[in-house]
Enzyme design. Structure first.
Site, PDB file in Angstrom:
ATOM      1  N   ASP A 199       0.687  -1.353  -0.045  1.00  0.00           N
ATOM      2  CA  ASP A 199      -0.051   0.163  -0.082  1.00  0.00           C
ATOM      3  C   ASP A 199       0.906   1.230   0.084  1.00  0.00           C
ATOM      4  O   ASP A 199       0.385   2.283  -0.211  1.00  0.00           O
ATOM      5  CB  ASP A 199      -0.938   0.006   1.057  1.00  0.00           C
ATOM      6  CG  ASP A 199      -1.994   1.213   1.062  1.00  0.00           C
ATOM      7  OD1 ASP A 199      -2.499   1.325   0.158  1.00  0.00           O
ATOM      8  OD2 ASP A 199      -2.172   1.804   2.313  1.00  0.00           O
ATOM      9  N   SER A 223      -6.314   5.536   0.175  1.00  0.00           N
ATOM     10  CA  SER A 223      -6.835   4.503  -0.488  1.00  0.00           C
ATOM     11  C   SER A 223      -8.338   4.167   0.190  1.00  0.00           C
ATOM     12  O   SER A 223      -8.922   4.317   1.005  1.00  0.00           O
ATOM     13  CB  SER A 223      -6.030   3.354   0.202  1.00  0.00           C
ATOM     14  OG  SER A 223      -4.669   3.488   0.152  1.00  0.00           O
ATOM     15  N   GLN A 273      -5.984  -1.539  -6.810  1.00  0.00           N
ATOM     16  CA  GLN A 273      -6.585  -0.610  -5.758  1.00  0.00           C
ATOM     17  C   GLN A 273      -7.268   0.688  -6.414  1.00  0.00           C
ATOM     18  O   GLN A 273      -6.639   1.139  -7.439  1.00  0.00           O
ATOM     19  CB  GLN A 273      -5.054   0.069  -4.920  1.00  0.00           C
ATOM     20  CG  GLN A 273      -5.604   1.085  -3.786  1.00  0.00           C
ATOM     21  CD  GLN A 273      -4.485   1.510  -3.092  1.00  0.00           C
ATOM     22  OE1 GLN A 273      -3.870   2.479  -3.391  1.00  0.00           O
ATOM     23  NE2 GLN A 273      -4.250   0.849  -1.857  1.00  0.00           N
TER      24      GLN A 273
END
Length: 282
Positions: A199, A223, A273
């Site tokens: 991430d 995110s 993502q």
């Protein structure tokens, strides 16, 4: 400051299927790092599963979390099948859900095998590259915002201009990375560590076609969701190449994909993502 990522990923069992974080990553904005919640949630889910490793996870970030508070992980043992096990995890702070995740676990079994090739060409070895902390210092950016030591992951962009530079370019990126310090031989620990590290730089790829950096003060990045698939064995404390691209950005959201390879060219994981990339009016 924590000296090992394994300490951060460890969770305390409070009750049956209920866990709590022991540590957190210090954050200058006091906002909980999404990768920390991913890694700890996967660890909590894995503590309720025997003799199976996670092969995929799908997660949503629901609310900003605080880096000054512990996180409670409530695991729902949805299914225990003959080959696959499914768990759902809800992460909470102050009694409110900040994150939820579904994770699937599988027994080890043989089957068909093929993979995408690692990008060809002259890719510099990680030892020849500068890490993001060094690049931030050269760019004159406040080191408190980019001190990667607090993440305990050594991240080294193949293109040194891709991380902080705001020039428009192709929506593709490559990073070498590895967890700092030697980890145990437990493959679960390495999968949780990879979830954590995955991430760190993914969303920034969606900004590369636009004249704005992920660290621009007039950008609100976050995110929104994160998916991950584990394909083959690896060690997160060895160098891995993160190859990312962004097929689309629209509606203040950027969509990114990633493939993670070993130095030998073995594809070990894939990611996807979507994140918020909202421009704040000046």
């Amino acid at each position: 400051m924590l000296d090992k990522l394994s300490k951060l990923l460890d969770v305390e069992e409070l009750d049956h299927n209920l866990f709590r974080s022991r540590h957190h990553v210090e954050n200058y904005r006091k906002i909980l790092f999404g990768g920390q919640v991913l890694g700890q949630a996967l660890m909590a889910a894995s503590r309720t599963v025997k003799d199976r490793l996670p092969h995929s996870l799908h997660a949503y970030f629901l609310r900003p979390g605080s880096s000054e508070l512990p996180v409670i992980y409530d695991v729902d043992p949805i299914r225990d099948g003959g080959s696959f096990t499914t768990r759902r995890v809800v992460a909470k702070q102050r009694g409110r859900a900040i994150f939820n995740m579904s994770a699937s676990f599988q027994i080890e079994e043989p089957g068909f095998d093929h993979q995408a090739a690692m990008p060809s060409g002259d890719i510099p070895e990680p030892e020849r590259l500068k890490n993001t902390q060094q690049l931030a210092a050269e760019a004159g950016l406040p080191t408190v915002q980019h001190d990667q030591r607090r993440y305990m992951v050594d991240f080294r962009p193949v293109d040194p201009h891709s991380y902080f530079n705001s020039e428009a370019r192709e929506a593709r990126c490559m990073f070498w990375f590895r967890v700092e310090g030697e980890m145990s031989d437990d493959p679960l620990e390495h999968r949780c560590a990879l979830s954590y590290a995955s991430d760190i730089a993914l969303l920034g790829t969606s900004l590369q076609p636009h004249p704005m950096s992920l660290f621009d003060p007039h950008l609100m990045p976050a995110s929104l969701d994160h998916a991950m698939w584990f394909h083959r064995k690896f060690r997160a404390d060895n160098w891995l190449l993160y190859v990312t691209d962004s097929p689309s950005a629209s509606g203040a959201r950027g969509f990114c994909r990633g493939q993670i390879f070993t130095r030998e060219g073995v594809l070990v994981a894939s990611t996807a993502q979507e994140g918020l990339i909202r421009q704040i009016k000046k």
